[in-house]
Design an enzyme around this catalytic site. Structure first.
Site, short mmCIF file in Angstrom:
data_model
loop_
_atom_site.label_atom_id
_atom_site.label_comp_id
_atom_site.label_asym_id
_atom_site.label_seq_id
_atom_site.Cartn_x
_atom_site.Cartn_y
_atom_site.Cartn_z
N ASN A 1 31.00 36.96 39.01
CA ASN A 1 31.95 36.92 40.12
C ASN A 1 31.21 36.38 41.35
O ASN A 1 30.43 37.11 41.97
CB ASN A 1 32.49 38.34 40.37
CG ASN A 1 33.45 38.38 41.54
OD1 ASN A 1 33.83 37.35 42.09
ND2 ASN A 1 33.85 39.59 41.92
N LYS B 1 32.51 35.54 44.10
CA LYS B 1 33.21 35.94 45.33
C LYS B 1 33.39 34.71 46.23
O LYS B 1 33.65 33.62 45.72
CB LYS B 1 32.48 37.10 46.00
CG LYS B 1 32.24 38.26 45.02
CD LYS B 1 31.82 39.55 45.67
CE LYS B 1 31.65 40.63 44.61
NZ LYS B 1 31.33 41.93 45.15
N HIS C 1 40.49 43.50 42.24
CA HIS C 1 39.16 43.87 42.73
C HIS C 1 39.31 44.69 44.01
O HIS C 1 40.21 44.43 44.81
CB HIS C 1 38.34 42.59 43.00
CG HIS C 1 36.88 42.88 43.21
ND1 HIS C 1 36.40 43.42 44.37
CD2 HIS C 1 35.81 42.71 42.40
CE1 HIS C 1 35.09 43.58 44.26
NE2 HIS C 1 34.70 43.14 43.07
N GLU D 1 34.73 49.54 38.37
CA GLU D 1 33.84 49.17 39.46
C GLU D 1 33.94 50.20 40.59
O GLU D 1 34.76 50.05 41.50
CB GLU D 1 34.25 47.80 40.02
CG GLU D 1 34.14 46.68 39.02
CD GLU D 1 33.76 45.39 39.71
OE1 GLU D 1 32.84 44.73 39.23
OE2 GLU D 1 34.35 45.07 40.76
N GLY E 1 27.63 45.99 45.41
CA GLY E 1 26.75 45.35 46.38
C GLY E 1 25.79 46.30 47.08
O GLY E 1 25.14 45.93 48.05
N SER F 1 26.36 46.56 41.15
CA SER F 1 24.89 46.52 41.20
C SER F 1 24.23 46.39 39.83
O SER F 1 23.20 46.99 39.56
CB SER F 1 24.35 47.73 41.96
OG SER F 1 24.80 47.72 43.30
N GLY G 1 28.20 40.64 40.29
CA GLY G 1 28.42 39.96 41.57
C GLY G 1 27.12 39.35 42.07
O GLY G 1 26.71 38.26 41.66
N GLY G 2 26.42 40.09 42.92
CA GLY G 2 25.20 39.59 43.58
C GLY G 2 24.20 38.95 42.63
O GLY G 2 23.65 37.87 42.92
P1 PGA Z 1 27.75 43.49 42.68
O1 PGA Z 1 29.31 43.16 42.67
O2 PGA Z 1 27.22 43.14 41.33
O3 PGA Z 1 27.20 42.61 43.78
O4 PGA Z 1 27.61 44.95 42.98
C1 PGA Z 1 30.10 43.47 41.57
C2 PGA Z 1 31.52 43.13 41.88
O5 PGA Z 1 32.00 43.42 42.98
O6 PGA Z 1 32.22 42.53 41.05
#
Ligand code: PGA
Length: 223
Positions: free
Chosen positions: A9, A11, A100, A149, A155, A186, A207-208
Site C-alpha cells: 500500500n 498510500k 482503510h 489493521e 505507521g 508496522s 505500508g511504510g
Molecule cells: P504501515 O501501514 O505498514 O506503514 O504500518 C500499513 C497500512 O496502513 O496499510
C-alpha cells in the site's frame, strides 16, 4: 507452503517518476529471486501511476496483481473526482483496498458508504481487501478477504502481537463469510514470519516497508 498474500500500500507517497524507479528496482530484484507460486503479490500504486504499473505488470509473473487503494461507492456518472469501476475497466485490476482507517478518518467514510464500495467491486469482479480495525468492525456481505489493521499499529513501529492478530482473524472467520485474513500495521522483514506462521493469518498488508523495493522484496523472501 501456506498460500500467502502480500499487499503493498503506497498510500499517497511517490511521484510518477519515483514509482518508475521503484518498479525498475522491484523487477530487477524479482528476476533474481522469482516469487514462489504460493505467494500472491498485490501492488496498489497511487492512482496517477496505475497505468504505468499496469503496463509493467504485463511483462511480469502472473502472481503479481494490480490493486487500487480505494474505489468510488458509485458507478459511472456525475461524481467529480471519484474513480469508478467504469474508469478502471481495461486495467486488469484484481483487487481494491476498501475501508482503510485513513479513509474512514480523513475522508469520513462510514459503514454504509463502504458497503456501497464493496457492491461496486463485486459488480465488476474486483476482489475487495476490506480493512477492519478490530472484531467490532462491520463487514459487508460477501466479503471474503479482510485486512485486520489495528489503528495503533499503523505507521507506528509498534505492531500488534501475532497472537492477538490471530485471535481477531479466527473470530472474523468464525463470524462472517471471510475466508482469508491479512495482518497490517508496522509489518517488516523482521516480524513478518511471526504473523504468517499464525494459523488464521493468510498474508500481510504493508505500508511504510513497501516504499523501498529492496525492503519489500526482503519481506516477500520471508513468506
Ligand atoms: P504501515 O501501514 O505498514 O506503514 O504500518 C500499513 C497500512 O496502513 O496499510
Amino acid at each position: 507452503m501456506k498460500k500467502a498474500y502480500i499487499v503493498a500500500n503506497f498510500k499517497s507517497h511517490k511521484s510518477r517518476l519515483e514509482m518508475e524507479t521503484w518498479m525498475e528496482t522491484f523487477e530487477l530484484l524479482i528476476r533474481q529471486n522469482s516469487i514462489p507460486e504460493h505467494i500472491t503479490v498485490v501492488l496498489t500504486p497511487p492512482m496517477p501511476s496505475l497505468m504505468y504499473v499496469a503496463n509493467r505488470l504485463l511483462d511480469l509473473s502472473h502472481n503479481i496483481a494490480l490493486g487500487v487503494q480505494d474505489i468510488s461507492p458509485f458507478s459511472e456518472g456525475a461524481y467529480t473526482g471519484a474513480v469508478s469501476t467504469k474508469n478502471l475497466e481495461g486495467f486488469n485490476l484484481q483487487y481494491a483496498i476498501i475501508g482503510h482507517s485513513e479513509r474512514r478518518n480523513y475522508f469520513h467514510e462510514d459503514d454504509d458508504m463502504l458497503a456501497q464500495k464493496v457492491i461496486q467491486a463485486q459488480s465488476t469482479n474486483i476482489q475487495s481487501i476490506f480493512c477492519i480495525q478490530g472484531e467490532e468492525t462491520a463487514i459487508p456481505e460477501g466479503v471474503s478477504l479482510v485486512a485486520y489493521e489495528p489503528i495503533f499499529a499503523i505507521g507506528s513501529g509498534h505492531a500488534d502481537t501475532p497472537e492477538d492478530a490471530n485471535a481477531v482473524a479466527m473470530h472474523t472467520k468464525a463470524n462472517s463469510s471471510v475466508e482469508s485474513v491479512l495482518y497490517g500495521g508496522s509489518v517488516t522483514a523482521g516480524n513478518v514470519t511471526s504473523f504468517i506462521s499464525m494459523e488464521h493469518i493468510n498474508g500481510v498488508l504493508v505500508g511504510g516497508a513497501s516504499l523501498n523495493a529492496h525492503t519489500f522484496v526482503e519481506i516477500i523472501k520471508k513468506l
